[in-house]
Design an enzyme around this catalytic site. Structure first.
Site, PDB file in Angstrom:
ATOM      1  N   LYS A  94      24.517  15.832   7.186  1.00 10.10           N
ATOM      2  CA  LYS A  94      23.882  15.727   5.868  1.00 10.10           C
ATOM      3  C   LYS A  94      22.606  16.562   5.811  1.00 10.10           C
ATOM      4  O   LYS A  94      22.288  17.159   4.787  1.00 10.10           O
ATOM      5  CB  LYS A  94      23.569  14.263   5.552  1.00 10.10           C
ATOM      6  N   ASN A  97       8.122  11.828   8.166  1.00  4.95           N
ATOM      7  CA  ASN A  97       8.489  11.671   6.758  1.00  4.95           C
ATOM      8  C   ASN A  97       9.559  10.611   6.522  1.00  4.95           C
ATOM      9  O   ASN A  97       9.619  10.036   5.438  1.00  4.95           O
ATOM     10  CB  ASN A  97       8.974  13.028   6.219  1.00  4.95           C
ATOM     11  N   SER A 152       2.227   9.041   4.316  1.00  5.58           N
ATOM     12  CA  SER A 152       1.931   7.640   4.059  1.00  5.58           C
ATOM     13  C   SER A 152       2.255   7.359   2.589  1.00  5.58           C
ATOM     14  O   SER A 152       3.318   7.742   2.102  1.00  5.58           O
ATOM     15  CB  SER A 152       0.457   7.349   4.389  1.00  5.58           C
ATOM     16  N   TYR A 155       6.262  -3.006   2.279  1.00  2.00           N
ATOM     17  CA  TYR A 155       6.012  -1.562   2.296  1.00  2.00           C
ATOM     18  C   TYR A 155       4.538  -1.271   2.539  1.00  2.00           C
ATOM     19  O   TYR A 155       4.184  -0.429   3.369  1.00  2.00           O
ATOM     20  CB  TYR A 155       6.466  -0.977   0.957  1.00  2.00           C
ATOM     21  N   LYS A 184       2.640   0.706   5.593  1.00  2.00           N
ATOM     22  CA  LYS A 184       1.837   1.890   5.310  1.00  2.00           C
ATOM     23  C   LYS A 184       0.367   1.681   5.675  1.00  2.00           C
ATOM     24  O   LYS A 184      -0.295   2.615   6.152  1.00  2.00           O
ATOM     25  CB  LYS A 184       1.978   2.290   3.838  1.00  2.00           C
ATOM     26  N   THR A 197      11.135  11.996  -5.933  1.00  3.39           N
ATOM     27  CA  THR A 197      11.948  12.027  -4.719  1.00  3.39           C
ATOM     28  C   THR A 197      13.088  11.035  -4.899  1.00  3.39           C
ATOM     29  O   THR A 197      13.390  10.619  -6.010  1.00  3.39           O
ATOM     30  CB  THR A 197      11.098  11.652  -3.501  1.00  3.39           C
TER      31      THR A 197
END
Length: 282
Positions: A42, A86, A137, A151, A155, A186
């Protein structure tokens, strides 16, 4: 170093989203790129063919994968100059409705994952006496918000870890850069990246429906352009002293400013009491 100096980049999560844009931007700037992801096929399909590209499998939650990817990168290009942490996912929901397993998975991927890859890369960079750890981040690592408890916890952990690591590795010529994006177009809010907590508590039901509907409607309409962010990161990474933190997007700048203002106000709110807690010396 001149902005045209060729570097070797290794990028995690390069099979989709921002990782693809970073890989393409680095290649377009003339750099060598090691693009990694859980599914190498991928990654190859997403990034495309390029003479300066090496694609290899890397699940960031597996230290052995990180070590193998670093070994393959050095075997191909002879060095590693820039690590882009990332890879990520998103478990969204109210804390009481997120399962312990979901929270563990979130921290495993977003905090321990970058640690695994960084641990594999650092010996190479120490030997070189140079390198850059560029870690993606989030503004959720600067200011917490509703529905982001897992989350934000991960972070915030990334922020503290990288900020502390910076002084440890600076003597070896290794720099760090934290990147805190706001809302970019994104794939973070897609079904492949976002897992919503299963609603189980009536007290949260109405707010859950509202937030999920709002976020799903936002997917694909975020204001930030990931290709522009990728180009900006390539430019910043070429600086002799990259910024320790980069607020990515106008909304990220606002988050930084609001947090700084809030912290200052909180420091002043009970200043007399805060500064009166030392022992009374005889």
């Amino acid at each position: 170093m001149p902005l045209t100096a060729k570097k070797v980049w290794i990028i995690t999560g390069a099979g989709r989203g921002l990782g693809v844009d970073i890989a393409r931007a680095a290649l377009a700037a003339g750099h060598d790129v090691v693009a990694t992801g859980r599914d190498a096929a991928k990654v190859a399909a997403a990034v495309g063919n390029h003479d300066n590209l090496l694609v290899t499998k890397l699940d960031v939650t597996r230290p052995s994968d990180a070590e193998a990817a670093v070994a393959a990168a050095v075997a191909r290009f002879g060095r590693l100059d820039i690590l882009v942490n990332n890879a990520g996912n998103f478990f969204a929901g109210f804390f009481e409705e997120l399962s312990p397993e979901q929270i563990h998975n979130q921290v495993e991927t977003l905090l321990f994952g970058p640690m695994n890859v960084t641990r594999a890369v650092l010996p190479v960079m120490r030997k070189q006496r140079s390198g850059l750890l560029l870690t993606i981040s989030s503004t959720a690592g600067i200011a917490g918000q509703m529905f982001c408890t897992a989350y934000a916890a991960a972070k915030f952990g990334v922020e503290g870890w990288m900020e502390s690591l910076t002084s440890e590795i600076a003597p070896f010529g290794i720099r760090t850069m934290l990147v805190e994006p706001g809302f970019f177009r994104t794939e973070l809010l897609t079904e492949d990246s976002t897992t919503y907590a299963q609603p189980t508590i009536d007290d949260y039901a109405e707010r859950t429906r509202e937030i999920v509907a709002a976020w799903k409607s936002m997917d694909g309409k975020q204001g930030g352009d990931p290709a522009k962010l990728a180009a900006a990161l390539v430019k910043l990474a070429a600086l002799k002293e990259p910024p320790p933190r980069f607020a990515a997007g106008a909304d990220a700048v606002q988050t930084f400013e609001a947090k700084a203002s809030t912290l200052f106000a909180q420091a002043q709110a009970h200043r007399d009491l805060s500064t009166s807690l030392a022992y009374d010396e005889a």
